[in-house]
Write a protein that holds these residues in place. Structure first.
Motif, PDB file in Angstrom:
ATOM      1  N   UNK A 174     -10.136 -14.813  -0.348  1.00  0.00           N
ATOM      2  CA  UNK A 174     -11.559 -14.642  -0.044  1.00  0.00           C
ATOM      3  C   UNK A 174     -12.387 -14.647  -1.321  1.00  0.00           C
ATOM      4  N   UNK A 175     -11.922 -13.948  -2.348  1.00  0.00           N
ATOM      5  CA  UNK A 175     -12.661 -13.912  -3.607  1.00  0.00           C
ATOM      6  C   UNK A 175     -12.682 -15.275  -4.284  1.00  0.00           C
ATOM      7  N   UNK A 176     -11.599 -16.031  -4.132  1.00  0.00           N
ATOM      8  CA  UNK A 176     -11.584 -17.373  -4.685  1.00  0.00           C
ATOM      9  C   UNK A 176     -12.577 -18.293  -4.008  1.00  0.00           C
ATOM     10  N   UNK A 177     -12.796 -18.072  -2.715  1.00  0.00           N
ATOM     11  CA  UNK A 177     -13.726 -18.917  -1.960  1.00  0.00           C
ATOM     12  C   UNK A 177     -15.176 -18.483  -2.114  1.00  0.00           C
ATOM     13  N   UNK A 178     -15.394 -17.217  -2.442  1.00  0.00           N
ATOM     14  CA  UNK A 178     -16.744 -16.673  -2.540  1.00  0.00           C
ATOM     15  C   UNK A 178     -16.901 -15.921  -3.865  1.00  0.00           C
ATOM     16  N   UNK A 179     -17.420 -16.604  -4.896  1.00  0.00           N
ATOM     17  CA  UNK A 179     -17.480 -16.001  -6.233  1.00  0.00           C
ATOM     18  C   UNK A 179     -18.423 -14.814  -6.358  1.00  0.00           C
ATOM     19  N   UNK A 180     -19.273 -14.567  -5.349  1.00  0.00           N
ATOM     20  CA  UNK A 180     -20.186 -13.428  -5.419  1.00  0.00           C
ATOM     21  C   UNK A 180     -19.765 -12.279  -4.500  1.00  0.00           C
ATOM     22  N   UNK A 181     -18.595 -12.405  -3.905  1.00  0.00           N
ATOM     23  CA  UNK A 181     -18.076 -11.327  -3.064  1.00  0.00           C
ATOM     24  C   UNK A 181     -17.247 -10.362  -3.894  1.00  0.00           C
ATOM     25  N   UNK A 182     -17.126  -9.139  -3.369  1.00  0.00           N
ATOM     26  CA  UNK A 182     -16.229  -8.134  -3.926  1.00  0.00           C
ATOM     27  C   UNK A 182     -15.285  -7.687  -2.808  1.00  0.00           C
ATOM     28  N   UNK A 183     -14.181  -7.029  -3.185  1.00  0.00           N
ATOM     29  CA  UNK A 183     -13.174  -6.691  -2.179  1.00  0.00           C
ATOM     30  C   UNK A 183     -12.510  -5.365  -2.498  1.00  0.00           C
ATOM     31  N   UNK A 184     -12.021  -4.732  -1.439  1.00  0.00           N
ATOM     32  CA  UNK A 184     -11.260  -3.488  -1.546  1.00  0.00           C
ATOM     33  C   UNK A 184     -10.025  -3.631  -0.659  1.00  0.00           C
ATOM     34  N   UNK A 185      -8.873  -3.271  -1.204  1.00  0.00           N
ATOM     35  CA  UNK A 185      -7.628  -3.294  -0.441  1.00  0.00           C
ATOM     36  C   UNK A 185      -6.982  -1.924  -0.431  1.00  0.00           C
ATOM     37  N   UNK A 186      -6.382  -1.579   0.703  1.00  0.00           N
ATOM     38  CA  UNK A 186      -5.742  -0.275   0.874  1.00  0.00           C
ATOM     39  C   UNK A 186      -4.336  -0.496   1.417  1.00  0.00           C
ATOM     40  N   UNK A 187      -3.355   0.148   0.793  1.00  0.00           N
ATOM     41  CA  UNK A 187      -1.983   0.005   1.281  1.00  0.00           C
ATOM     42  C   UNK A 187      -1.132   1.142   0.731  1.00  0.00           C
ATOM     43  N   UNK A 188      -0.022   1.431   1.405  1.00  0.00           N
ATOM     44  CA  UNK A 188       0.903   2.478   0.976  1.00  0.00           C
ATOM     45  C   UNK A 188       2.031   1.962   0.086  1.00  0.00           C
ATOM     46  N   UNK A 189       2.130   0.638  -0.067  1.00  0.00           N
ATOM     47  CA  UNK A 189       3.191   0.051  -0.886  1.00  0.00           C
ATOM     48  C   UNK A 189       2.686  -0.121  -2.317  1.00  0.00           C
ATOM     49  N   UNK A 190       3.060   0.819  -3.186  1.00  0.00           N
ATOM     50  CA  UNK A 190       2.564   0.791  -4.561  1.00  0.00           C
ATOM     51  C   UNK A 190       3.017  -0.467  -5.302  1.00  0.00           C
TER      52      UNK A 190
END
Length: 248
Positions: free
Chosen positions: A55-71
């Motif tokens: 998504x960030x590669x397709x939209x250079x003005x977007x930001x993202x947050x990811x959440x997961x339990x797998x460190x």
């Protein structure tokens, strides 16, 4: 070898942990991100962050947050973000997705193949709604029964008949919950086959390439078992649909 490690190794060559081709992922993201030139995306169960990074590669003005339990998966996501030069636009949290909070809403909320975290599809959509900006979209991927599951299929999946519905019922339940599908993709048999062979083959190859590793035998056994469960159990029975959803 724990399940997180097995999954991480198995998806090394298929970072999208679902039966979707690169073209299908790109098309779904194009619909989910459009028409906004900028915004924020949240993945509740991001794993290695493959969806967010694309998504960030397709939209250079977007930001993202990811959440997961797998460190360890999050560490790989950080490495990939740095390699792509998007590390300043993504935040990764080692946290149970059910506990994540943010004061600002997101224009896109994702959960692909991880609705079990919230106890099912509709609870996942309820959680997504809490994070969703007005007019935002949800991108959710869920299993469904392509045909009535046999005892062998249920045993292979460790599932019960009521864990899934058929495609029509699945979409009807989403609509009855107040969501409107604006785009969707049903994974093809070819996508399933490519995914399962990549998953089991990559894990098996890691075991063959590391014969002296203490987990090599377990990894090879896990690959053999999963391949057998798929080929002799749920192939052609379990389907997968990825929906782009909006609310009124």
């Amino acid at each position: 070898m724990d399940g997180q490690t097995v999954s991480r190794l198995a998806h090394a060559r298929h970072p999208i942990a679902a039966p979707l081709s690169d073209g299908s992922v790109a098309a779904l993201l194009a619909r989910a991100l459009a028409p906004d030139e900028e915004g924020r995306a949240l993945d509740l169960g991001c794993g290695r962050g493959a969806w967010l990074l694309r998504a960030l590669g397709a939209r250079p003005r977007w930001r993202a947050v990811g959440v997961d339990l797998d460190a360890a998966a999050l560490a790989l996501a950080r490495e990939s973000a740095e390699a792509l030069g998007v590390q300043r636009r993504i935040g990764l949290h080692h946290l149970d997705a059910r506990e994540f909070t943010d004061r600002r809403p997101f224009e896109l909320v994702l959960n692909i193949g991880a609705t079990h975290v919230f106890g099912g599809l509709l609870p996942t959509l309820a959680a997504a709604r809490e994070h969703l900006a007005p007019g935002g979209r949800v991108l959710v991927g869920e299993g469904f029964w392509e045909r009535e599951p046999s005892a062998a299929a249920l045993a292979a999946l460790g599932a019960a008949r009521e864990d899934h519905a058929d495609l029509a019922t699945t979409v009807d339940r989403v609509a009855a919950d107040g969501w409107t599908p604006v785009a969707a993709h049903v994974s093809s048999r070819s996508e399933w086959d490519d995914y399962e062979f990549a998953r089991t083959g990559t894990l098996a190859e890691w075991a063959l390439d590391h014969p002296d590793h203490p987990d090599a035998a377990d990894a090879l056994a896990a690959a053999d078992l999963h391949r057998a469960e798929w080929l002799h159990g749920y192939r052609g029975t379990l389907g997968f649909v990825t929906l782009v959803l909006r609310r009124d």
